[in-house]
Each structure stands twice: as C-alpha cells, then as structure tokens.
Motif scaffolding. Sequence first.
Motif, PDB file in Angstrom:
ATOM      1  N   LEU A   1      52.315  -9.842  11.431  1.00  0.00           N
ATOM      2  CA  LEU A   1      52.243  -8.488  11.943  1.00  0.00           C
ATOM      3  C   LEU A   1      50.866  -8.134  12.477  1.00  0.00           C
ATOM      4  O   LEU A   1      50.742  -7.255  13.317  1.00  0.00           O
ATOM      5  CB  LEU A   1      52.735  -7.449  10.919  1.00  0.00           C
ATOM      6  N   LEU A   2      49.836  -8.878  12.035  1.00  0.00           N
ATOM      7  CA  LEU A   2      48.521  -8.673  12.648  1.00  0.00           C
ATOM      8  C   LEU A   2      48.492  -9.232  14.065  1.00  0.00           C
ATOM      9  O   LEU A   2      47.913  -8.646  14.966  1.00  0.00           O
ATOM     10  CB  LEU A   2      47.432  -9.353  11.824  1.00  0.00           C
TER      11      LEU A   2
ATOM     12  N   LEU B   1      41.073 -11.650  17.607  1.00  0.00           N
ATOM     13  CA  LEU B   1      41.138 -10.401  16.840  1.00  0.00           C
ATOM     14  C   LEU B   1      41.927 -10.548  15.551  1.00  0.00           C
ATOM     15  O   LEU B   1      41.524 -10.072  14.496  1.00  0.00           O
ATOM     16  CB  LEU B   1      41.837  -9.313  17.668  1.00  0.00           C
TER      17      LEU B   1
ATOM     18  N   ARG C   1      39.102 -13.408  13.126  1.00  0.00           N
ATOM     19  CA  ARG C   1      38.279 -12.415  12.426  1.00  0.00           C
ATOM     20  C   ARG C   1      38.699 -12.192  10.978  1.00  0.00           C
ATOM     21  O   ARG C   1      37.843 -12.161  10.097  1.00  0.00           O
ATOM     22  CB  ARG C   1      38.262 -11.088  13.190  1.00  0.00           C
ATOM     23  N   PRO C   2      39.984 -12.059  10.687  1.00  0.00           N
ATOM     24  CA  PRO C   2      40.339 -11.887   9.267  1.00  0.00           C
ATOM     25  C   PRO C   2      40.138 -13.164   8.451  1.00  0.00           C
ATOM     26  O   PRO C   2      40.234 -13.132   7.233  1.00  0.00           O
ATOM     27  CB  PRO C   2      41.823 -11.505   9.303  1.00  0.00           C
TER      28      PRO C   2
ATOM     29  N   THR D   1      35.148  -7.094   3.500  1.00  0.00           N
ATOM     30  CA  THR D   1      36.144  -6.927   4.556  1.00  0.00           C
ATOM     31  C   THR D   1      37.494  -6.471   4.026  1.00  0.00           C
ATOM     32  O   THR D   1      38.390  -6.197   4.793  1.00  0.00           O
ATOM     33  CB  THR D   1      36.352  -8.247   5.325  1.00  0.00           C
ATOM     34  N   HIS D   2      37.643  -6.393   2.716  1.00  0.00           N
ATOM     35  CA  HIS D   2      38.889  -5.915   2.131  1.00  0.00           C
ATOM     36  C   HIS D   2      40.102  -6.709   2.583  1.00  0.00           C
ATOM     37  O   HIS D   2      41.162  -6.155   2.834  1.00  0.00           O
ATOM     38  CB  HIS D   2      39.128  -4.437   2.479  1.00  0.00           C
ATOM     39  N   VAL D   3      39.945  -8.009   2.728  1.00  0.00           N
ATOM     40  CA  VAL D   3      41.107  -8.805   3.143  1.00  0.00           C
ATOM     41  C   VAL D   3      42.080  -8.882   1.983  1.00  0.00           C
ATOM     42  O   VAL D   3      41.655  -9.182   0.873  1.00  0.00           O
ATOM     43  CB  VAL D   3      40.677 -10.219   3.560  1.00  0.00           C
TER      44      VAL D   3
END
Lengths: 301, 256
Positions: free
Chosen positions: A183-184, A201, A205-206, A299-301
Amino acid sequence: MRSDRIFNWILRGLALTVLLGFVLLVWFLWNEALPALRSAGLGFIWSTGWDPVSGDFGALPFLWGTLVSSILALMLSAPISIGAALFLTDIAPKSIRTPIAFLIEMLAAIPSVVYGIWGIFVLAPFVREHVHPLLNGWLGFTPFFEGPPFGLGMLTAAMVLAVMITPTITAVCREVFRSVPDLLREAATGIGATRWETIRLAVIRPSISGIFAAMILGLGRALGETMAVTMVIGNRPEISLSLFKPAATMASVIANEYAEAQGDSHLSALAAIGLVLLVVSSLVNFGARWIIERTESKTHV
Amino acid sequence: MQKVSTAVIAAENISAWYGSNRAVIDISLGVNPGEVLALIGPSGCGKSTFLRCLNRMHEEIDHTRSEGRVLYKGEDIYSDDVDPVAVRSCIGMVFQKANPFPTMSVAENVAAGLRLRGGFSRSEIESRVEGALRKAALWEEVKNKLRAPGTSLSGGQQQRLCIARALAVQPEILLMDEPTSALDPISTGRIEELMTELKKSVTIIIVTHNMQQAARISDQTAFFLMGKLVEHGNTEQIFNSPTREETENYISGRFG
C-alpha cells in the motif's frame, strides 16, 4: 507439568552451552594473547613492524588490511546488491524472481577456497591485464593506484570479498524490500510517481535502516573472511594507500603463520591479533545495532 | 444513463481482467463535475477494480489487463500517447487503509506529489501544503506538528492526511476506495463531512460497503453485481425506488 519443567531445564542448559562456548573462546584468546599484550602493551595495535624472527610484533598493518579490504568490498558490493534486490522485488517479472534469488543465494554456499582459486586464476590475471592498465594509466598519479601490476593485492582481495558478500547483502535487502507493504507503493503510484520514484519514495526510504543492517552483515562477513583473502591478497604486512600493492589481513596472517609459528611470543602475538579481530567485528555489530535502533525510533517504521 | 458530454470523467465499455478472470464486464458510467458518485455492491463485484481503471492503477498489478475507454474531459486516458503517470497526478486516489509515507513528516507527506512534479518554490509548496491540509479539515489539528512523522497521527487523521496528499496536486477528480472502512464511527463522520465540503471543488467517486454512507454523501449511486453495472441513478431514486430487483434485494439487506 513435570515434563514441562524438565524440558525447560534442558533448553536452559542448551542455551547456556552456547553462552559458555563464547566465554571459553574469549577466555582462551585472552589467555593466549596475554604475553604479547603484556610485552607490547597498547602499542601492539599501533606499531607497524611485523618481524617474527626478531620478535617484532605490531598489528596495525593487519588491522589496516582487514578494514580497507572489507570496506572496499562493501563499497563495491552494496550498490550491486541493493540494485539486484530491488530488481527482484519490484522490477523482475514474478515468474523469474524466485529462481534468480535462488541462484544468487547459491553463491553463498560456495566454499571460500573455491573463491580463492577463482581469484588466483581468473580475477588476478584480469586485474593485472585489464584493471591495472586502465586505473594506473588514468589515475596512476594518485597514491591509490600507483605501483606495478602484481595481480594479487588489496584490490583483488576486495573484489573477491565483494563477490562473496553480495549474496548476503542481496538476500537481506530483498527481505527488507519485500516487507514494505504494497500500500505504500500504491500511495506513491497514486500521486503520480514513476516506477523509479515509487521505488525511491516507497521502497528505499522506508528501508534505510534495513539496508544499513544488510550492509553491516556483509561487512561482518568480509572482516572475518580468511581463506579466499589469504589466497589473493599477497600477504605482505605493509600499509600502503595503493590498492595494487599486496597487503595482509588479521585473518590471513593467522592462517598463514599459526601452523609454523616460531616460538611462544609469535603464537601469542597471533592470538592477540585474533582477539583484536574479535573486538573489531563485535564493535561493528554493536555499533550497527545501535545506529539501526536509533534510526528506527526516529522514523517510526 | 448519464449524457457523456457533460461528464468530467466517463468510462465507456470498460472491462478488466485478472489473468483470465474477468472482474469488470463492459461498464459505461460517467459522473458530472462537482458530484459525488458512490459505487456499491457486495464484495468481489468489481467496484474497486472499476475504480482502479479510472486512473490506470489496475494495470499496476501483474497479469492484469483492461479494455474500453475512459474519457477524462473528453480525452481517452487509455490512448497510446497518454502517460499513465500523468493520468494519476490529475486523478487522485485515496485507499482503504491510510498509507502515509512512514519516513516523512506530516508536511513532507502532503508535499510529496508536488515535489515529484517539481517546479514549485518553497513558499508555493508551503502554501499548497497548508491549503490542502485545510481542505482536508486537518490543518487545525496538525499545524503545530507539521514536522512530526505522518505515522504519529491517529488513524482518522492519517486518512485525512492521505486525502490532503491527494488534494495537494489539485486534482479535479478524487477516487476513494472504501476510505472509511478501517476507521471508527467518529473519524468516519469527519471524513463524510469533509466529502460534502470537498465536492464544491472536486468530483468524487467513492467505493463503499456502507450503504448508509452512500445514501448520506452521494448524489449518484451505481450498483455493481458480479462485474456488471446493474443500476445507476440518483441516490435518492436508487435507495427509495430501485427499478431492478437485485438492487432492491441488496439495499434491503437480503444479501451482500
């Protein structure tokens, strides 16, 4: 109930065995290394001379060789591994993803002595006849690429190491990219991102901390790799900026000299090098874990 | 049936496949500017797939294909010279689950589409971010934490953040795929309010499982069943006097 308790104790004992093994190993190294460390002190790490015959023991050339060859290998391998992993998760048709991933992971199963043979017979001549003329011709005026074409040396060792750590880094990166929720990717595609922008993106990045973890895992493997490096690095304990010069690593000097060490002080010096190697790879691992935890909480992953 | 000429977006004989399975069968459906069109129907009826055909997201899944035309302001978005990337930046999409970029702050999330397109000055980006957040009724709640990670917001706020992200590039059409199905009733209510506000400037097509929601917020309703469009008309008419028996059965809760 009773059987559960027994089962518990068995597991506890097994876990303790692993721990005990590690403690014994460190204790053994420390004991063996103690005479060398006592006579040279901390200077052992910083002195550059290594002459077993005259009892001159300095670990710096090996520390240098290990760090430079491993970091260089990581620099060569990381872009290839990350690219390959992205190809496998986001670009390649579904039907060929698993077979290709399997082939790449197969590379990790090849014994390192086979990589060493390949390094001697294929890579070293290639470096001598093609890479050296090119880099030395264009960049020979810099300290990094000067020197005669031996074939065996720092660069060849780094290249062999790069090939050896690529499957590890690729496999871990692939898991990391696969764990990014689709979904990202849709979020990025949905706001008008191209394929590459979506990957940048929503996938890269994540995954930064995961990519970093993969690289550290690869680096850890490179730091300790012994056989293949010993076969192609040239084994000369010298510190040189030139990548074409022969060098030696902590692992390679132990492998080369332990069997025919001359006297106790030599043996002890080699054990001390083993201890330094253990400390360096532990530091790399702990440092990496610390950095990963920090970036993850940020980053709150 | 809608007159195609007045519709801002209109599908003409759209069919869509997953492998050999045809999920959408020959659907023609349009929506007028400033209206909200609700797509309702039981799970697997093809309404989400149809929605994803309207901004060429369907083709992003492996082994899928589609046929037919989608006219956006009279131009077929499936014609060969149209870049799907450009289509998706004019026709925004909001998904079932809020999906802010986890590594980006609130402001960066909203600005993501603008940054992709490039050519905006810093101050333009800032004012567009504020505008989009205001439109998404989120500004007051986040104006003091624009630098906080987008994922630190609550679920409902995250979904409104995603709406703001879609609005920032100023699309004329917003596709919403069950945007409230993962939210609590209060958050759902806020997003419904938001939609009635939004339709002044954007045309909205929303897929929803919630029939009360469709009745509350939409001007037009289309009922899908097994890949086919069964009935389409004014929301009031569809809910009060459906002409087809299947529609009546679904709306009265006899199946689905």
